[in-house]
Design an enzyme around this catalytic site. Structure first.
Site, PDB file in Angstrom:
ATOM      1  N   GLU A  63      -5.624   2.537  -8.614  1.00 11.45           N
ATOM      2  CA  GLU A  63      -4.624   1.642  -8.015  1.00 11.45           C
ATOM      3  C   GLU A  63      -4.525   0.401  -8.894  1.00 11.45           C
ATOM      4  O   GLU A  63      -5.534  -0.241  -9.180  1.00 11.45           O
ATOM      5  CB  GLU A  63      -5.054   1.250  -6.602  1.00 11.45           C
ATOM      6  CG  GLU A  63      -4.050   0.327  -5.942  1.00 11.45           C
ATOM      7  CD  GLU A  63      -4.435  -0.047  -4.512  1.00 11.45           C
ATOM      8  OE1 GLU A  63      -5.584  -0.450  -4.291  1.00 11.45           O
ATOM      9  OE2 GLU A  63      -3.570   0.066  -3.629  1.00 11.45           O
ATOM     10  N   CYS A  72       0.840  -1.203   0.000  1.00 15.55           N
ATOM     11  CA  CYS A  72       0.000   0.000   0.000  1.00 15.55           C
ATOM     12  C   CYS A  72       0.872   1.249   0.000  1.00 15.55           C
ATOM     13  O   CYS A  72       0.398   2.339  -0.258  1.00 15.55           O
ATOM     14  CB  CYS A  72      -0.931   0.006   1.201  1.00 15.55           C
ATOM     15  SG  CYS A  72      -0.057   0.204   2.741  1.00 15.55           S
TER      16      CYS A  72
HETATM   17  P1  NAD Z   1      -9.612  -6.670  -0.519  1.00 18.81           P
HETATM   18  O1  NAD Z   1     -10.335  -5.415  -0.245  1.00 18.81           O
HETATM   19  O2  NAD Z   1      -9.970  -7.448  -1.719  1.00 18.81           O
HETATM   20  O3  NAD Z   1      -9.772  -7.686   0.725  1.00 18.81           O
HETATM   21  C1  NAD Z   1      -9.424  -7.302   2.033  1.00 18.81           C
HETATM   22  C2  NAD Z   1     -10.261  -8.097   3.011  1.00 18.81           C
HETATM   23  O4  NAD Z   1     -11.639  -7.759   2.834  1.00 18.81           O
HETATM   24  C3  NAD Z   1     -10.165  -9.601   2.832  1.00 18.81           C
HETATM   25  O5  NAD Z   1     -10.075 -10.198   4.102  1.00 18.81           O
HETATM   26  C4  NAD Z   1     -11.467  -9.974   2.142  1.00 18.81           C
HETATM   27  O6  NAD Z   1     -11.910 -11.262   2.465  1.00 18.81           O
HETATM   28  C5  NAD Z   1     -12.415  -8.932   2.696  1.00 18.81           C
HETATM   29  N1  NAD Z   1     -13.534  -8.607   1.808  1.00 18.81           N
HETATM   30  C6  NAD Z   1     -13.633  -8.787   0.467  1.00 18.81           C
HETATM   31  N2  NAD Z   1     -14.820  -8.338   0.009  1.00 18.81           N
HETATM   32  C7  NAD Z   1     -15.484  -7.854   1.078  1.00 18.81           C
HETATM   33  C8  NAD Z   1     -16.763  -7.260   1.259  1.00 18.81           C
HETATM   34  N3  NAD Z   1     -17.592  -7.054   0.251  1.00 18.81           N
HETATM   35  N4  NAD Z   1     -17.121  -6.885   2.508  1.00 18.81           N
HETATM   36  C9  NAD Z   1     -16.284  -7.083   3.560  1.00 18.81           C
HETATM   37  N5  NAD Z   1     -15.067  -7.641   3.442  1.00 18.81           N
HETATM   38  C10 NAD Z   1     -14.664  -8.028   2.223  1.00 18.81           C
HETATM   39  O7  NAD Z   1      -8.047  -6.303  -0.498  1.00 18.81           O
HETATM   40  P2  NAD Z   1      -6.808  -7.216  -0.885  1.00 18.81           P
HETATM   41  O8  NAD Z   1      -6.792  -7.400  -2.365  1.00 18.81           O
HETATM   42  O9  NAD Z   1      -6.754  -8.400  -0.012  1.00 18.81           O
HETATM   43  O10 NAD Z   1      -5.596  -6.287  -0.447  1.00 18.81           O
HETATM   44  C11 NAD Z   1      -5.019  -5.318  -1.285  1.00 18.81           C
HETATM   45  C12 NAD Z   1      -5.584  -3.952  -0.990  1.00 18.81           C
HETATM   46  O11 NAD Z   1      -5.311  -3.604   0.362  1.00 18.81           O
HETATM   47  C13 NAD Z   1      -4.947  -2.863  -1.829  1.00 18.81           C
HETATM   48  O12 NAD Z   1      -5.950  -1.981  -2.242  1.00 18.81           O
HETATM   49  C14 NAD Z   1      -3.991  -2.181  -0.872  1.00 18.81           C
HETATM   50  O13 NAD Z   1      -3.696  -0.843  -1.178  1.00 18.81           O
HETATM   51  C15 NAD Z   1      -4.757  -2.293   0.409  1.00 18.81           C
HETATM   52  N6  NAD Z   1      -3.895  -2.146   1.565  1.00 18.81           N
HETATM   53  C16 NAD Z   1      -3.948  -0.954   2.249  1.00 18.81           C
HETATM   54  C17 NAD Z   1      -3.120  -0.745   3.331  1.00 18.81           C
HETATM   55  C18 NAD Z   1      -3.152   0.563   4.061  1.00 18.81           C
HETATM   56  O14 NAD Z   1      -2.495   0.690   5.087  1.00 18.81           O
HETATM   57  N7  NAD Z   1      -3.904   1.552   3.588  1.00 18.81           N
HETATM   58  C19 NAD Z   1      -2.238  -1.746   3.741  1.00 18.81           C
HETATM   59  C20 NAD Z   1      -2.221  -2.953   3.044  1.00 18.81           C
HETATM   60  C21 NAD Z   1      -3.065  -3.140   1.942  1.00 18.81           C
END
Ligand code: NAD
Length: 496
Positions: free
Chosen positions: A386, A285
């Site tokens: 992104e 991120c």
């Molecule tokens: P994602 O949003 O696809 O999933 C994250 C989590 O949300 C997972 O546990 C997933 O099961 C859950 N999820 C999926 N759909 C959902 C819904 N409809 N309702 C509730 N929960 C749901 O993210 P990802 O692909 O696993 O991770 C990458 C993303 O995370 C990137 O956008 C990255 O920038 C972000 N990220 C941000 C930070 C920060 O500090 N801002 C840090 C790490 C990652």
């Protein structure tokens, strides 16, 4: 021979419990494409069981002295140090990042435990004597109950540990739902928490995807939710949790700009930019994604960046010669390719094309080679959205102010970096950019565990960031006590 497929269970009330769900997802090793785990999409009653057991454990854990809670974290710390390599290898196998990157991640998780072990000091209240004649006032910070954490795939060991150690250190109980794509690091860490001596039900783990995350975010007995993931999901979880009257801190996606001034030390800046943009295959991120050259540095930076980037070797993260691992899935790879295709259609020039990258001995891996796009404009999706892959867009500005305006045009506000030798320029940049994390000659401005971590704009929904004393505020609520004792100085003893 294929990899061993682990059939995962939930950790509820101090034991592994097989899920009754018939819906399961496969998690794979992104370097090979081989399935390594079968992940249950836990049922509603299993989510409820995890919350109920955590709720039942809360009063006794809350009443455990903070020094004793801290001592369990000291034991966890020592177990994480003992199992450091195993943890790091687990991260690499399920996420794809290089072993060196995985070690960096696990170290950050360990550091969060170190900070949390200082809870007797962190959770201290305050005291004022004689706020009025013979009246004193003090405040204490009390834990609130059950907290839930929903994690992303990209830092499977570290991100849940931005939260869990401090939440339980403060006297709360906890339910973690790791990413369904990377469930193994938290499974191993859960075993270590049990070995460290947390009472059963203080730490719980349930597997699942969106539905399970939503069930936790809406559960009436969950006091608050710490979420990290993409922006649309962060917003959705924030809305669900707050609609149900909970605290919520939801970290979202990012589009981080790295601005290079002509006075920057390019010998130091170029490897640093490469580390930021291509480290973890661009899936941090805090990854740099748009590089903005200012004034006369444009040509040299472009040439040297392409040269440095073209030598990055793709491969299995466990191989010490690998410079960059795979992206997490075929879907992520194809998404990156779609953005590159579109940018070329929109008129961008491809200086380095990562499409079609392969690794001979690993044909099933999800490979995207380092990609550099030139002549991109602020309106292109490749700059606005992104991508979360090793794709860098180069833009140019005539002045620092123009570059800052480009940073500000992004809907995201996670991080921004300036490369310069000018203190004045660095100061101006720091003051103007509306992001949570600023790097000056540092391409990955990742706050240490004793500093807050969070973004702004579309990168964060909520008001209290992760880590540090900020998080103690999220996981506790102040109670103020105003005290007047009968005055015995007039010679009367009121208890006579
Ligand atoms: P994602 O949003 O696809 O999933 C994250 C989590 O949300 C997972 O546990 C997933 O099961 C859950 N999820 C999926 N759909 C959902 C819904 N409809 N309702 C509730 N929960 C749901 O993210 P990802 O692909 O696993 O991770 C990458 C993303 O995370 C990137 O956008 C990255 O920038 C972000 N990220 C941000 C930070 C920060 O500090 N801002 C840090 C790490 C990652």
């Amino acid at each position: 021979m294929g990899a061993e497929v682990r059939r995962l269970s939930n950790w509820i009330n101090g034991e592994w419990v097989e899920s009754a769900s018939t819906d399961r997802l496969d998690a794979d090793n992104p370097a090979t494409g081989e399935v390594i785990a079968s992940v249950p999409l836990s049922t509603e009653s299993e989510i409820d069981a995890a919350v109920q057991t955590a709720k039942a454990a809360f009063p006794a854990w809350r009443d455990t002295p903070a020094v004793d809670r801290g001592r369990v974290l000291f034991r966890l710390h020592s177990l994480m140090r003992d199992r450091f390599e195993e943890l790091s290898r687990t991260v690499t196998i399920e996420n794809g990042k290089t072993l060196e990157e995985a070690r960096g991640e696990v170290l950050r998780a360990v550091e969060n435990v170190e900070v949390a072990a200082g809870v007797p000091t962190l959770q201290q209240g305050s005291f004022s004597s004689d706020i009025s004649a013979a009246i004193d006032e003090h405040s204490i910070r009390e834990p609130l109950g059950v907290f839930a954490q929903i994690g992303p795939f990209n830092f499977p060991a570290m991100v849940p540990f931005w939260f869990a150690p401090l939440a339980v250190a403060c006297g709360n109980t906890f339910v973690t739902k790791p990413s369904q794509k990377t469930p193994l690091s938290q499974t191993l860490l859960t075993e270590l928490t049990a070995e460290a001596g947390f009472p059963p039900s203080v730490m719980n783990l349930v597997h699942g995807a969106g539905e399970q995350a939503q069930a936790l975010s809406a559960h009436p007995d969950v006091a608050g939710v710490s979420f990290v993931g993409s922006t649309p999901v962060a917003r959705a979880v924030y809305e669900t949790a707050t609609r149900h009257g909970k605290r919520a801190q939801c970290q979202g996606g990012a589009k981080n700009h790295l601005v290079v001034l002509p006075d920057a030390d390019l010998d130091a800046a170029i490897p640093n930019i490469c580390g930021s943009t291509y480290g973890c295959a661009g899936q941090r991120c805090l990854a740099g994604s748009v590089v903005v050259t200012v004034g006369s540095v444009r040509e040299e930076l472009t040439e040297r960046l392409v040269e440095a980037t073209s030598s990055i070797r793709l491969g299995d993260g466990l191989d010490p010669d690998t410079g960059m691992g795979p992206v997490i899935s075929a879907e992520s790879r194809d998404r990156a390719f779609t953005y590159i295709d579109q940018a070329v259609k929109d008129g961008a020039e491809l200086l380095l094309d990562g499409r079609g990258a392969t690794v001979d001995e690993l044909p099933g891996g999800y490979w995207v080679g380092a990609t550099v796009l030139h002549e991109v404009t602020p309106d292109m999706p490749v700059v606005r959205d992104e991508i979360f892959g090793p794709v860098v867009s180069l833009m140019h500005a005539d002045t620092l102010q123009e570059a800052i305006d480009m940073v500000e045009a992004s809907p995201f506000g996670n991080a921004a970096t300036l490369y310069t030798n000018s203190g004045g320029a660095a100061r101006e940049f720091t003051r103007q950019v509306n992001v949570g994390n600023v790097g000056i000659n540092v391409g990955v401005a990742a706050p240490m565990a004793f500093y807050p971590f969070g973004g702004r704009k579309q990168s964060f929904f909520g008001d209290i960031h992760a880590q540090s004393t900020e998080l103690v505020r999220f996981y506790t609520d102040p109670k103020v006590v105003i005290t007047r004792w009968p005055d015995k100085t007039d010679g009367r003893d009121p208890w006579d």
